[in-house]
Design an enzyme around this catalytic site. Structure first.
Site, PDB file in Angstrom:
ATOM      1  N   CYS A  78      -9.025  28.645  -9.085  1.00 39.54           N
ATOM      2  CA  CYS A  78      -7.675  28.583  -8.522  1.00 39.54           C
ATOM      3  C   CYS A  78      -7.723  28.119  -7.056  1.00 39.54           C
ATOM      4  O   CYS A  78      -8.046  26.970  -6.793  1.00 39.54           O
ATOM      5  CB  CYS A  78      -6.973  29.910  -8.724  1.00 39.54           C
ATOM      6  N   HIS A 168      -7.718  32.133 -13.569  1.00 39.37           N
ATOM      7  CA  HIS A 168      -8.523  33.254 -13.053  1.00 39.37           C
ATOM      8  C   HIS A 168      -9.379  33.875 -14.151  1.00 39.37           C
ATOM      9  O   HIS A 168      -8.994  34.907 -14.712  1.00 39.37           O
ATOM     10  CB  HIS A 168      -7.588  34.333 -12.486  1.00 39.37           C
ATOM     11  N   GLU A 170     -11.884  35.644 -13.895  1.00 38.00           N
ATOM     12  CA  GLU A 170     -12.401  36.964 -13.500  1.00 38.00           C
ATOM     13  C   GLU A 170     -11.400  38.084 -13.794  1.00 38.00           C
ATOM     14  O   GLU A 170     -11.752  39.255 -13.695  1.00 38.00           O
ATOM     15  CB  GLU A 170     -12.777  36.942 -12.001  1.00 38.00           C
TER      16      GLU A 170
END
Ligand code: GLN
Length: 193
Positions: A78, A168, A170
């Site tokens: 991002c 994202h 994560e």
């Protein structure tokens, strides 16, 4: 294997967890000394303008660019992708290392955040991707492999040792992209021996 996570702002802890789950050592990077001995670097999501200000304040921009010139693998998610991009629509670039043009906040205001199942090249099952005020890649150079698109927009790409995505990874429990990145790092370590 030691993987740094730029820890000035943004989703740092989630990346640290994801790196550790993938079997590597994670090193939060706040100062120049933290870059020493890293095999790779993750640039997290957050807000790229703020991150750039902090990179300047902590004098990390040039040292990170130097690592990139030495071909140390980097994974930008991002805002991290925005930091890596060679060109950013309508503004100056930051690290200028990955041969892509990105457009910021490009999925429109009414859908600031959304999730989507992505077909990712090289992964058998779709990847559930979380997009938050996400950029997308509008143009890629000849050396770039496009790995995933969403509604015809490029959202994951690789340029040699540089991997960047709009979303994202994560923020979910799915570690497959981090594992893919660690695979790149392993290959690049073998090549440099
Ligand atoms: N919109 C942010 C930027 O332009 C990126 C958003 C994110 O990292 N979730 O930097």
């Amino acid at each position: 294997m030691k993987i740094g996570v730029l820890a000035l702002q943004g989703a740092v802890r989630e990346h640290v967890t994801s790196i550790e789950k993938s079997g590597a050592q994670a090193v939060p990077v706040k100062r120049i000394e933290d870059l020493e001995g890293l095999d790779a670097l993750v640039l997290p999501g957050g807000e790229s303008t703020t991150m750039r200000k902090l990179l300047d304040r902590y004098e990390l921009l040039e040292p990170i660019r130097k690592l990139a010139e030495e071909d140390v693998p980097m994974f930008g998610t991002c805002a991290g992708l925005i930091l890596l991009a060679r060109t950013i629509s309508g503004q100056d670039s930051h690290l200028n290392v990955m041969d892509v043009t990105v457009e910021r906040n490009s999925f429109g205001r009414q859908v600031d955040s959304f999730e989507a199942n992505l077909a990712v090249r090289g992964l058998d099952e779709p990847f559930r991707a979380v997009f938050i005020r996400a950029p997308h890649i509008v143009k890629v150079g000849a050396s770039v492999d496009v790995l995933a698109e969403h509604n015809g927009r490029i959202v994951l790409a690789r340029d040699g040792n540089f991997l960047g995505c709009s979303f994202h990874p994560e923020l979910t429990d799915d570690n497959r992209l981090m594992e893919y990145f660690i695979g790149l790092v392993e290959k690049s370590n073998v090549q440099s021996v």
